[in-house]
Design an enzyme around this catalytic site. Structure first.
Site, PDB file in Angstrom:
ATOM      1  N   CYS A   1       0.750  -1.103  -0.106  1.00  9.11           N
ATOM      2  CA  CYS A   1       0.099   0.167   0.120  1.00  9.11           C
ATOM      3  C   CYS A   1       0.845   1.401   0.099  1.00  9.11           C
ATOM      4  O   CYS A   1       0.314   2.439  -0.159  1.00  9.11           O
ATOM      5  CB  CYS A   1      -0.929  -0.098   1.261  1.00  9.11           C
ATOM      6  SG  CYS A   1      -2.122  -1.385   1.192  1.00  9.11           S
TER       7      CYS A   1
ATOM      8  N   HIS B   1      -3.165   7.192   2.760  1.00  3.09           N
ATOM      9  CA  HIS B   1      -3.566   5.798   2.364  1.00  3.09           C
ATOM     10  C   HIS B   1      -5.076   5.645   3.211  1.00  3.09           C
ATOM     11  O   HIS B   1      -5.155   6.023   4.152  1.00  3.09           O
ATOM     12  CB  HIS B   1      -2.551   4.739   2.618  1.00  3.09           C
ATOM     13  CG  HIS B   1      -3.020   3.502   2.525  1.00  3.09           C
ATOM     14  ND1 HIS B   1      -3.629   3.080   1.095  1.00  3.09           N
ATOM     15  CD2 HIS B   1      -3.057   2.316   3.308  1.00  3.09           C
ATOM     16  CE1 HIS B   1      -3.909   1.908   1.462  1.00  3.09           C
ATOM     17  NE2 HIS B   1      -3.749   1.270   2.471  1.00  3.09           N
TER      18      HIS B   1
ATOM     19  N   ASN C   1     -10.066   0.283   0.439  1.00  2.00           N
ATOM     20  CA  ASN C   1      -8.706   0.064   0.172  1.00  2.00           C
ATOM     21  C   ASN C   1      -8.212  -0.344  -1.055  1.00  2.00           C
ATOM     22  O   ASN C   1      -8.294  -1.397  -1.398  1.00  2.00           O
ATOM     23  CB  ASN C   1      -8.110  -0.968   1.265  1.00  2.00           C
ATOM     24  CG  ASN C   1      -6.659  -0.842   1.453  1.00  2.00           C
ATOM     25  OD1 ASN C   1      -5.838  -0.159   0.644  1.00  2.00           O
ATOM     26  ND2 ASN C   1      -6.235  -1.500   2.715  1.00  2.00           N
TER      27      ASN C   1
END
Ligand code: UT7
Length: 314
Positions: free
Chosen positions: A101, A241, A271
């Site tokens: 990520c 994020h 996500n």
């Protein structure tokens, strides 16, 4: 992002979960899911073409393409090679960067270093994922979380005190096992057993990852501010994020940033791993929330573990 949307109500019909659980624990309401014909490079190439168009740069002008992804089309060649071919960037050196990520912040940092060294001038960085291809739709603890997307940016030299001011990267490989895909690599090559044991899917110890993410995202935000001689009050907009609204709020609290200075779109995309920051940055920009001269704080955390942050004067 792909067109198809899965809502929390769709998941209520697939696994034992509820809209209420998903929203209160993660902040997610819906996410975009790619179809069988779409791979990571397809989303990446679309994002790349749009970024090049906005920057008025032709694909031939690109010196380097860096794709941050944890869901490449194949183990090899790199997704960046496939993107190079799809967009016709024949003069560019293509490479993937695996930082889960945190991939976009890592790509940004490497791209900035290439430019600062004088070695390259025009660099395309992409965060692209189709994590839903490696998501186990029988595992309620992970399947509600992920969505597919890509985002891209073109980097070029900037004036002093403009553009990417500072970046910071960190990691802790001793905790790799808390978030990983066990099979399909050289450790556990694909076999009937690995398929039967559902080892080609994301495995995550959610709560332990949560705690590590809260600490690392806050630390990373503070570190990059410190490097630039700034503090939370200097930040006009934080683009974190998007893994969990509670992690995002905790990060904002660490640097005393009010939530109206934080861009959150996890409710609509879930996500999207390395794609989440460029996706949010692009959306914020289109909504007029990013003005010339604004100081943006980008901060991410991901499997590995990896983490990183960047300060940009827009
Ligand atoms: O992208 C970078 C890396 N990823 C992250 O940063 C994600 C970090 N982790 C998280 O965001 C959170 O840990 C989750 C959203 C994944 C989970 O939230 P949590 O508050 O940590 O919940 P939990 O894992 O501790 O689970 C609490 C309970 C458990 O039941 P028991 O043991 O208390 O009876 C789970 O079995 O919730 C249960 N549960 C669910 N219930 C309904 C787990 N998944 C679900 C679900 N629906 N989908």
């Amino acid at each position: 992002m792909p067109d198809r949307i899965l809502t929390n109500q769709d998941f209520e019909r697939m696994v034992e979960t509820s809209d209420e659980w998903i929203v209160t624990r993660s902040g997610i309401r819906e996410r975009h899911i790619s179809d069988d014909q779409t791979a990571t490079s397809d989303l990446a190439a679309l994002a790349a073409q749009r970024a090049l168009k906005e920057a008025s740069i032709s694909p031939e002008e690109l010196d380097v393409i860096i794709v941050g992804t944890a869901s490449p089309d194949m183990i090899f060649p790199s997704t960046a090679c496939l993107v190079q071919n799809l967009i016709g960037a024949r003069n560019a050196a293509p490479m993937d960067l695996q930082a889960a990520c945190s991939g976009f912040i890592y790509a940004l940092t490497v791209g900035k270093a290439f430019i600062n060294s004088g070695q390259y001038r025009t660099i395309l960085i992409i965060g692209a994922e189709t994590l839903t291809k490696i998501t186990d739709y029988k595992d309620r603890s992970t399947c509600v979380l992920f969505g597919d997307a890509a985002g891209a940016a073109v980097l070029r030299p900037a004036e002093k005190d403009e553009g990417v001011l500072e970046t910071y990267l960190g990691g802790n490989g001793s905790l790799w096992h808390l978030l990983h895909m066990p099979a399909g690599g050289s450790r556990k090559p694909a076999s009937h057993e690995t398929v039967d044991q559902r080892l080609h899917f994301i495995k995550m110890s959610g709560n332990e990852v949560f705690k590590a993410a809260v600490k690392a995202m806050g630390d990373a935000a503070l570190k990059v501010l410190q490097k630039a001689g700034m503090n939370g009050q200097d930040v006009d907009l934080m683009i974190p994020h998007q893994a969990n609204t509670r992690i995002i709020k905790a990060t904002a609290r660490r640097i005393h940033l009010p939530m109206d200075k934080v861009y959150v779109n996890i409710d609509r995309y879930g996500n999207t791993s390395a794609a989440s920051i460029p996706l949010a940055l692009d959306e914020a920009r289109r909504k007029g929330k990013v003005k010339p001269g604004d100081v943006l704080l980008l901060v991410a955390f991901g499997g590995g573990f990896t983490w990183g942050s960047a300060l940009i004067r827009w």
